[in-house]
Design an enzyme around this catalytic site. Structure first.
Site, short mmCIF file in Angstrom:
data_model
loop_
_atom_site.label_atom_id
_atom_site.label_comp_id
_atom_site.label_asym_id
_atom_site.label_seq_id
_atom_site.Cartn_x
_atom_site.Cartn_y
_atom_site.Cartn_z
N ARG A 1 0.83 -1.20 0.00
CA ARG A 1 0.00 0.00 0.00
C ARG A 1 0.87 1.25 0.00
O ARG A 1 1.94 1.30 0.62
CB ARG A 1 -0.89 -0.01 1.25
CG ARG A 1 -1.89 1.14 1.36
CD ARG A 1 -2.93 1.07 0.29
NE ARG A 1 -4.14 1.84 0.66
CZ ARG A 1 -5.02 2.30 -0.21
NH1 ARG A 1 -4.83 2.10 -1.51
NH2 ARG A 1 -6.10 2.96 0.19
N THR B 1 -9.51 -0.20 -9.91
CA THR B 1 -8.63 -1.20 -9.34
C THR B 1 -8.64 -2.40 -10.27
O THR B 1 -9.38 -2.44 -11.25
CB THR B 1 -9.14 -1.58 -7.93
OG1 THR B 1 -9.15 -0.40 -7.11
CG2 THR B 1 -8.30 -2.62 -7.24
#
Length: 578
Positions: A111, A397
């Site tokens: 992340r 995504t």
């Protein structure tokens, strides 16, 4: 064959979609229609990704004896080229990697992080939060990318083929070119301000200012050069070399919305191995990504609550099952919104949120006949009570699922956040806008600190939900995940529920109508329920909105000695295997 597939997809595209819903919510990656059910069966290995080029690259690596992690790396590098609106090396990811030889599951955290120069009021202006599009375009929204460090770490631990070999499919495709797909064209044409910066405008748009047409052969020599450098030197140039310098220059030198990222921010980035969050559902064991992903705890909480009801009594497409799903989702999201954040900055009751006793208590709050307001619970006496605030997490995504010939499996969700990210194209790849996944306001209306507020070096909360389900003997049963912003959680949980609890073939479970519970309304794809069942659902107290829901569910079910793959009919992905 691929070109024919692209034009068949084009026939399904809707010309009436827009960038904003009637409720004013930004829809940055629009729905582009549906195709027939896409499935495949294999004996040795399988890859399911969001684009046929990426699936082919993964298959090529698997056929050469590569591991599931090797194939995932090759697929990601191709997706960065052919699906730049969704993911790429300028973004972040979460990966679950199952090692069959160790009978062990690892969770890799790639992340993005906030630059060290931010403060808690980064997204505030004159005491009010900035508008989303005002914040997202340009360098201000860019987080330190984590994908390359995560992929390198996973390869060092779980790879088989040489690192440099994994780059060759993407390099070849970048140099030889690929046909622009209908989906890429549609998104470039309809998403807001795609051509906001010169580099991306020159890459995807013609001299007339219109997006390059479907079928145009798009080459990316800059990306090929970037990949050659990373193939030869590892991830280091991305974080400490000339690629890092170019990223920082683009972020801080953006003429309209500069950010504060430094070379130090990139050099200090670390991918992490975290303990997966796991729990039981029926006779299975599910595992997901832990915080800062909220996917594992929230998908797990939904399944953990639903198993307390007689699921065998209710049919898919019934108001009763839809109602139970929605109520479980709203309760799980109430906890997610309150407690989930970066565990390196905030204490998160990860295990307590999916503990069996706690979920049994939460399930008791569900009235099978009437909608109830959902409030956050207190997971097994967690002392630190908090409040929530919204963050505009958006559905751009990609997800891939891979099983190799050695019995290893990868479930990986990867993102640059909104469609085309920050619109900054650097050395052939797009930079993310993941900082907008933080809550824009550091405190809520009651002046209480929000767990997901932005802080220096912090990772924003995510809904990415890569999931792997095991049989009781520890063998692989299901690998699943999806794009979709916060709706990822509902897409993943619904597919898992329909396949494991209702016995639907995995491709059919993927294709079945999506359901989204986002607080103020229930979103249901139009053909999900009959008119009579819609009436029942509304009579239970739900405000129902019928709309297309843009998932990208990609899954592999392992059963009867075979691999059964399914690719979402709402996108252009494919399932391949041997």
């Amino acid at each position: 064959m691929y070109r024919n597939l692209l034009f068949s997809i084009a026939a399904c595209l809707s010309a009436s979609v827009c960038a904003f819903s009637p409720q004013g919510e930004v829809q940055p990656e629009i729905a582009t229609g549906r195709t027939e059910i896409k499935s495949a069966t294999a004996d040795k290995f399988m890859a399911v990704t969001a684009n046929p080029h990426a699936s082919a690259a993964a298959e090529q690596i698997l056929a050469r004896g590569g591991s599931a992690v090797d194939a995932a790396i090759a697929a990601q590098l191709v997706l960065s080229l052919v699906e730049p609106q969704s993911s790429g090396i300028g973004g972040g990811a979460f990966m679950l990697s199952y090692r069959a030889d160790q009978k062990k599951l690892y969770s890799y955290d790639g992340r993005e992080t906030a630059p060290l120069a931010v403060d808690e009021n980064y997204f505030m202006r004159d005491g009010k939060p900035r508008g989303f599009l005002d914040a997202v375009i340009g360098g201000y929204s860019v987080g330190v990318p984590g994908v390359m460090r995560m992929l390198e770490l996973a390869h060092q631990r779980d790879g088989k083929l040489p690192w440099k070999d994994l780059f060759q499919p993407a390099i070849a495709l970048a140099e030889e070119g690929f046909a622009i797909s209908p989906r890429l064209y549609q998104l470039a044409a309809q998403l807001p301000r795609v051509a906001a910066r010169p580099a991306i405008s020159a890459y995807l748009f013609g001299e007339d200012g219109k997006p390059l047409p479907v079928g145009h052969i798009l080459k990316n020599p800059d990306y090929a050069q970037t990949l050659r450098q990373l193939a030869g030197e590892g991830a280091r140039p991305f974080y400490e070399g000339d690629i890092a310098a170019a990223i920082v220059a683009a972020v801080t030198g953006d003429p309209e919305n500069p950010g504060v990222m430094t070379r130090e921010d990139l050099a200090s980035y670390t991918a992490k191995v975290r303990e997966p969050v796991c729990g039981d559902f029926l006779q299975y064991r599910w595992c997901g990504a832990p915080p800062p992903s909220s996917g594992g705890t929230t998908v797990g909480a939904m399944l953990g609550m639903l198993q307390h009801f007689p699921l065998q009594k209710y049919e898919v497409g019934s108001a009763e099952l839809t109602h139970l799903f929605v109520e479980a989702s709203e309760l799980a999201f109430a906890d997610r919104n309150t407690y989930s954040a970066d565990p390196d900055f905030v204490s998160v009751p990860t295990t307590a949120m999916v503990a069996p006793d706690y979920l049994a208590q939460r399930a008791e709050l569900i009235n099978p006949r009437r909608a109830q307001p959902a409030v956050a619970g207190n997971p097994l006496g967690f002392a630190e009570q908090r409040r929530t605030a919204k963050s505009p997490e958006l559905p751009n995504t990609s997800h891939l699922s891979i099983v190799d010939q050695y019995g290893n499996g990868v479930s990986m969700t990867t993102s640059i956040e909104t469609g085309f990210g920050s619109r900054l194209l650097v050395k052939g790849f797009l930079l993310n806008n993941q900082l907008t996944d933080f809550s824009f306001t550091p405190v809520n209306a009651d002046k209480q600190l929000v767990a997901n507020r932005i802080q220096p070096g912090k990772r924003p909360r995510s809904s990415m939900s890569p999931t792997i389900v095991f049989n009781k003997d520890g063998s692989l049963r299901l690998l699943v995940g999806s794009p979709g912003g916060s709706r990822i959680i509902d897409y993943t949980a619904r597919t898992t529920l329909y396949h494991l609890a209702k016995g639907m073939p995995i491709a059919d479970a993927i294709h079945a109508g999506n359901i989204g519970a986002i607080g103020h309304q229930v979103e249901v794809e139009p053909d999900t329920l009959s008119e009579a069942e819609y009436g029942k659902l509304e009579a239970m107290g739900h405000r129902v909105v019928r709309k297309e829901l843009n998932s990208g569910i990609h899954a592999i079910a392992v059963m009867d000695g075979a691999l059964h793959g399914g690719a979402d009919t709402r996108r252009e992905g494919s399932a391949v295997g041997r």
